[in-house]
Scaffold this active site. Structure first.
Site, mmCIF file in Angstrom:
data_model
loop_
_atom_site.group_PDB
_atom_site.id
_atom_site.type_symbol
_atom_site.label_atom_id
_atom_site.label_comp_id
_atom_site.label_asym_id
_atom_site.label_seq_id
_atom_site.Cartn_x
_atom_site.Cartn_y
_atom_site.Cartn_z
ATOM 1 N N CYS A 419 0.639 -0.827 0.039
ATOM 2 C CA CYS A 419 0.021 -0.035 0.119
ATOM 3 C C CYS A 419 0.887 1.307 -0.219
ATOM 4 O O CYS A 419 0.456 2.104 -0.087
ATOM 5 C CB CYS A 419 -0.841 -0.042 1.151
ATOM 6 S SG CYS A 419 -1.944 -1.038 0.774
ATOM 7 N N LYS A 422 0.987 3.342 -3.040
ATOM 8 C CA LYS A 422 -0.552 3.991 -3.857
ATOM 9 C C LYS A 422 -0.035 5.611 -3.605
ATOM 10 O O LYS A 422 0.743 6.110 -2.886
ATOM 11 C CB LYS A 422 -1.336 3.718 -2.616
ATOM 12 C CG LYS A 422 -2.243 2.770 -2.979
ATOM 13 C CD LYS A 422 -2.873 3.084 -1.248
ATOM 14 C CE LYS A 422 -4.426 3.090 -1.903
ATOM 15 N NZ LYS A 422 -5.891 2.910 -1.098
ATOM 16 N N ASP A 451 -17.157 4.703 -1.557
ATOM 17 C CA ASP A 451 -17.107 3.809 -0.317
ATOM 18 C C ASP A 451 -15.966 2.531 -0.735
ATOM 19 O O ASP A 451 -14.546 2.444 -1.572
ATOM 20 C CB ASP A 451 -18.172 2.911 -0.361
ATOM 21 C CG ASP A 451 -18.423 3.177 1.063
ATOM 22 O OD1 ASP A 451 -17.235 2.466 1.772
ATOM 23 O OD2 ASP A 451 -19.542 3.304 1.741
ATOM 24 N N ASP A 469 -8.708 -5.077 -19.360
ATOM 25 C CA ASP A 469 -7.229 -4.044 -20.745
ATOM 26 C C ASP A 469 -5.849 -3.191 -19.101
ATOM 27 O O ASP A 469 -6.814 -3.003 -18.857
ATOM 28 C CB ASP A 469 -7.871 -4.236 -21.605
ATOM 29 C CG ASP A 469 -8.076 -4.914 -22.953
ATOM 30 O OD1 ASP A 469 -6.703 -5.599 -22.550
ATOM 31 O OD2 ASP A 469 -8.655 -5.023 -22.995
ATOM 32 N N ASP A 492 -13.854 -4.458 -26.281
ATOM 33 C CA ASP A 492 -14.256 -5.891 -26.223
ATOM 34 C C ASP A 492 -15.669 -6.034 -26.018
ATOM 35 O O ASP A 492 -16.466 -7.039 -26.419
ATOM 36 C CB ASP A 492 -13.810 -6.409 -24.566
ATOM 37 C CG ASP A 492 -12.000 -7.070 -25.385
ATOM 38 O OD1 ASP A 492 -12.099 -7.494 -25.667
ATOM 39 O OD2 ASP A 492 -11.064 -6.383 -23.820
ATOM 40 N N GLY A 542 -11.401 2.741 -8.152
ATOM 41 C CA GLY A 542 -10.418 2.745 -9.285
ATOM 42 C C GLY A 542 -8.681 2.491 -7.788
ATOM 43 O O GLY A 542 -9.396 2.899 -6.722
ATOM 44 N N HIS A 543 -7.726 2.906 -8.921
ATOM 45 C CA HIS A 543 -6.863 2.298 -7.703
ATOM 46 C C HIS A 543 -5.573 2.670 -9.177
ATOM 47 O O HIS A 543 -5.025 2.754 -9.751
ATOM 48 C CB HIS A 543 -6.153 0.833 -8.060
ATOM 49 C CG HIS A 543 -5.151 0.702 -6.330
ATOM 50 N ND1 HIS A 543 -5.042 0.650 -5.235
ATOM 51 C CD2 HIS A 543 -3.988 0.781 -6.750
ATOM 52 C CE1 HIS A 543 -3.982 0.747 -4.600
ATOM 53 N NE2 HIS A 543 -2.965 0.228 -6.377
ATOM 54 N N ASP A 632 -12.664 -7.376 -31.812
ATOM 55 C CA ASP A 632 -12.049 -6.500 -31.697
ATOM 56 C C ASP A 632 -10.503 -7.067 -31.654
ATOM 57 O O ASP A 632 -10.128 -7.721 -31.562
ATOM 58 C CB ASP A 632 -12.056 -5.789 -30.896
ATOM 59 C CG ASP A 632 -11.355 -5.913 -29.756
ATOM 60 O OD1 ASP A 632 -11.471 -6.672 -29.170
ATOM 61 O OD2 ASP A 632 -10.958 -4.882 -28.663
#
Ligand SMILES: Cc1cc2nc3c(=O)[nH]c(=O)nc-3n(C[C@H](O)[C@H](O)[C@H](O)COP(=O)(O)OP(=O)(O)OC[C@H]3O[C@@H](n4cnc5c(N)ncnc54)[C@H](O)[C@@H]3O)c2cc1C
Length: 762
Positions: A419, A422, A451, A469, A492, A542-543, A632
């Site tokens: 972490c 990050k 959250d 992807d 996709d 997201g991250h 694709d």
């Protein structure tokens, strides 16, 4: 993509790719500043060299001989190239405002955007005259005029307004070329009438009387009608009204008059002169803002009245670069002293030129050859870029404030994994603060009320389609990269016939000062969110973490009928179906060419524009024309994805190599042996080709294996619908869409794919 071992600590933004900036770029390339991010923003990738422009119009030079490829130059110089129009400066926040992408932060900004003939002051000029700048737009009109003269016999009249060196040269160059066209067609030169309108009693007012007389003679001999002491009062369709009361019928009115600075400069609050040029001191620094520099036509130097000529823009390149560097280091600036007299070599269109310096003048074919030699040597400095065999000697480290130093050291230090890698929450929050992901009713918990995880509802009767992807940035433009990464991921869903619903992002950003990490993340996510929003897809979470390289990926969710009505699977191909491909091939090899500085900037532009184009409308079109199977085309290349389809469908297929749509430059890059690192893996699939040894040396063979980024959709369409489908795709904005082959019943042979070459290139 430029990898840097030092964290970015300062931003220098060069606005406009004029003559001064191309020289400044070279100087920074020779002695890079560690931790400085150099960004060039320009509306054009190919910027014209003014000295050779009349020669191009006259037909003596090809396009590439008179243009500097800014994308290649920037790549070579270790700078970012962003193709965009600058529309303002937010000087309080120190941000450059662009037409397309979010604002770019700067520590220093330099402006070299040239000048534009003023069309606003004469009624109708705006609508009906063609200003000679911006050149790209003028060139389009010029090519259209050439085509018109070529294809429509009959008289043509051209009027050039403005009789300075630029106007005189343009009139003579245009006449030379148009007459050559007429002669080629056996038509008389009298079909063309050329007029030159001068507000002053003499043409070339800034040159000596001897030079003026030489040109007056040339114009008379060539039958160019001169209107002196005469203002253009109004431009109307097909005619030009003059202050003398005369009316000139004119098919084309070309505007080469007194120039002004760009309209956007007026909104910056910078001190400007009466014509709207940036007032600068002897250091080429704005008199009202020490963080802003300007050079070339767009700058007005205090205490000097310099002609708007490329010669000054060129001369200012070196002092500009040196003063920008000095300002970054807090060192004293050096004054630039313009020369009092300068040599002008003015061409007459027919490989003949007049030399003018102070009270001196000469003319002859030899003057043109002299000028040609000077100009070609100048251009070679930018277009024949030397290979950097060793990294150039870098400058010393930039001075930093204590807090910046702490952040830079921390960015350089071994970062924690887990972490600890990050991106800090404050940085992330600031980067995403202005971005507005779409809100949808079926997103119960998303970024609007974040959250631990997003909560989504699958509407009754629908099933969830998922794909993921992720890839590293291949272009030094985080906004564009964000767009392409989002598009690639959505491909996709479109291929399956699903409607995008939601996405989560995963991003890595190279460590650096917080401000730079934030700016990069903001650009990248802004690009991605624009694409996701346009597709109706809500970004729900997201991250983001620190990594060696900029990278971005998405897990995307789509919705389709729970009974799979309308789903387009790979297994749906039927014998007889036409194989339709919606985009051109070649992105893999072109990106390698770009990374190695071998691809032309405009080829890369076209490839990037195609990658940034959504396949949503293409999917709708294919379905409307009865497509039965779709995929694709991405990393496995055309052949890899086609084989997946034929295997799943239990059929064979035939591809017509001549029908494959190909991006400009892709074949040249493949021919030069430039292929993606994935190509070798993809090539293993050549065993799927029937009679493959016969085709191995075909010039288009390599394209079958070229990995595509955000590539087109490949679909099986009923043969009777194929032509209508391709027409509809082209109308929907996919100009390369084509039928590239057909589906065959499964044969006896082990190899499912047959090739042919119909000999008619797509
Ligand atoms: C027909 C003609 C012939 C000429 N011949 C000569 C000659 O022989 N010798 C000579 O010395 N001078 C000549 N000149 C004058 C010369 O063209 C200019 O003085 C010279 O081009 C100015 O150079 P610059 O570096 O200031 O800007 P430019 O060369 O005009 O370059 C400006 C760049 O900035 C970009 N740009 C503009 N606005 C923006 C924006 N808002 N955002 C991002 N990018 C932007 C443009 O696309 C362009 O790439 C000629 C002019 C004309 C019209």
């Amino acid at each position: 993509m430029q990898a840097s071992s030092s964290p970015i600590v300062r931003e220098l933004v060069l606005v406009g790719g004029g003559h001064s900036h191309v020289i400044a770029l070279r100087r920074f390339a020779m002695r890079p500043v560690p931790g400085l991010r150099l960004t060039l923003v320009c509306t054009d990738t190919d910027t014209p060299y003014s000295g050779m422009l009349p020669g191009y119009i006259a037909g003596h030079y090809r396009h590439d001989e008179v243009h500097i490829d800014l994308r290649r130059l920037a790549q070579w110089a270790g700078a970012r190239f962003l193709r965009d129009e600058v529309v303002g400066l937010d000087r309080r926040a120190r941000r450059v405002l662009c037409r397309e992408r979010p604002p770019l932060p700067y520590d220093l900004v330099s402006i070299n955007t040239g000048s534009t003939p003023q069309v606003g002051q004469v009624p109708g000029a705006d609508a009906f005259a063609v200003p000679v700048k911006p050149i790209a737009r003028f060139n389009e009109r010029w090519l259209a005029l050439l085509a018109r003269v070529r294809h429509h016999p009959g008289p043509t009249t051209v009027a050039v307004v403005g009789a300075g060196a630029g106007g005189v040269e343009m009139a003579l160059a245009m006449q030379h070329r148009l007459r050559a066209e007429l002669a080629e067609q056996g038509r008389p030169p009298e079909e063309l009438s050329m007029h030159l309108v001068s507000a002053t009693p003499h043409i070339l007012p800034s040159h000596n009387p001897g030079v003026r007389q030489r040109f007056e003679r040339v114009l008379a001999q060539r039958g160019v009608r001169l209107h002196v002491a005469c203002m253009a009062e109004a431009v109307e369709p097909g005619r030009l009204r003059l202050s003398t009361g005369g009316v000139l019928p004119a098919d084309e009115v070309v505007w080469v008059t007194q120039a002004g600075g760009g309209a956007w400069l007026r909104e910056t609050g910078l001190a400007l002169d009466e014509q709207g040029f940036v007032r600068v001191n002897g250091f080429l620094q704005s008199v009202s803002d020490p963080c802003v520099f300007a050079a070339g036509d767009c700058a007005a130097m205090e205490g000097e009245s310099l002609e708007k000529a490329g010669v000054f823009a060129v001369r200012q390149g070196r002092p500009l670069a040196d003063n920008l560097r000095a300002q970054l280091f807090g060192a004293p600036l050096q004054a630039y002293r313009p020369q009092k007299r300068w040599l002008a070599l003015i061409s007459t269109g027919n490989r003949h030129a007049v030399a003018s310096r102070g009270a001196w003048g000469m003319q002859g074919d030899w003057v043109w050859r002299w000028k040609d030699g000077i100009d070609r040597r100048f251009m070679a400095r930018f277009n024949d870029l030397p290979a950097m065999t060793r990294p150039p000697r870098a400058d010393r480290a930039l001075p930093l404030a204590p807090e910046e130093q702490r952040q830079a050291l921390s960015a350089l230090a071994m970062r924690c994994g887990g972490c600890g890698a990050k991106v800090g929450t404050d940085v992330l929050a600031r980067a995403l603060a202005d971005l507005r992901p779409l809100a949808r009713e079926d997103v119960l918990i998303g970024l609007q009320s974040p959250d631990d995880a997003a909560v989504l509802r699958v509407p009754p009767g629908q099933a969830l389609v998922q794909s993921v992807d992720f890839f590293r940035a291949f272009v030094d433009d985080p906004w564009l990269f964000g767009r392409i990464a989002a598009n690639h991921a959505l491909g996709d869903l479109f291929a399956m016939g699903a409607a995008p619903q939601s996405a989560t992002a995963i991003a890595t950003v190279p460590p650096g000062l917080e401000a730079q990490v934030e700016a990069t993340l903001r650009q990248m996510m802004a690009g991605a969110i624009e694409v996701l929003n346009a597709a109706g897809c809500a970004l729900v979470g997201g991250h983001s973490g620190e990594g060696q390289e900029l990278a971005l990926g998405f897990a995307v969710n789509g919705l389709l009928d729970e009974h799979l009505q309308g789903v387009l699977r790979k297994s749906g191909l039927r014998p007889g179906d036409a194989l339709v491909l919606t985009k051109a091939l070649g992105t893999g090899t072109l990106l390698v060419g770009h990374a190695q500085g071998r691809a032309k900037g405009r080829w890369v532009d076209a490839a990037l524009a195609q990658m940034a184009q959504s396949s949503q409308a293409a999917a709708t079109c294919l379905r409307a024309h009865g497509a039965r199977a779709c995929t694709d085309v991405t990393g496995f290349g055309l052949l890899g994805h086609l084989v997946e389809m034929t295997r799943a469908s239990g059929v064979d297929a035939e591809l017509d190599l001549a029908a494959l749509p190909v991006l400009d430059g892709a074949q040249a890059m493949l021919g030069a042996g430039l292929s993606s690192s994935l190509q070798a893996d993809n090539l293993r699939l050549r065993r799927a080709l029937h009679d493959q040894a016969r085709w191995a040396s075909h010039p288009r063979h390599g394209l079958l294996f070229d990995p595509q980024t955000a590539g087109g959709l490949l679909a099986g369409v009923p043969p009777e619908q194929a032509d209508a489908c391709v027409s509809a795709l082209r109308e929907a904005g996919y100009p390369h869409a084509a039928v590239i082959g057909r589906v065959l019943p499964a044969g006896e042979a082990l190899e499912p794919i047959r090739l042919r070459d119909s000999g008619v290139p797509a």
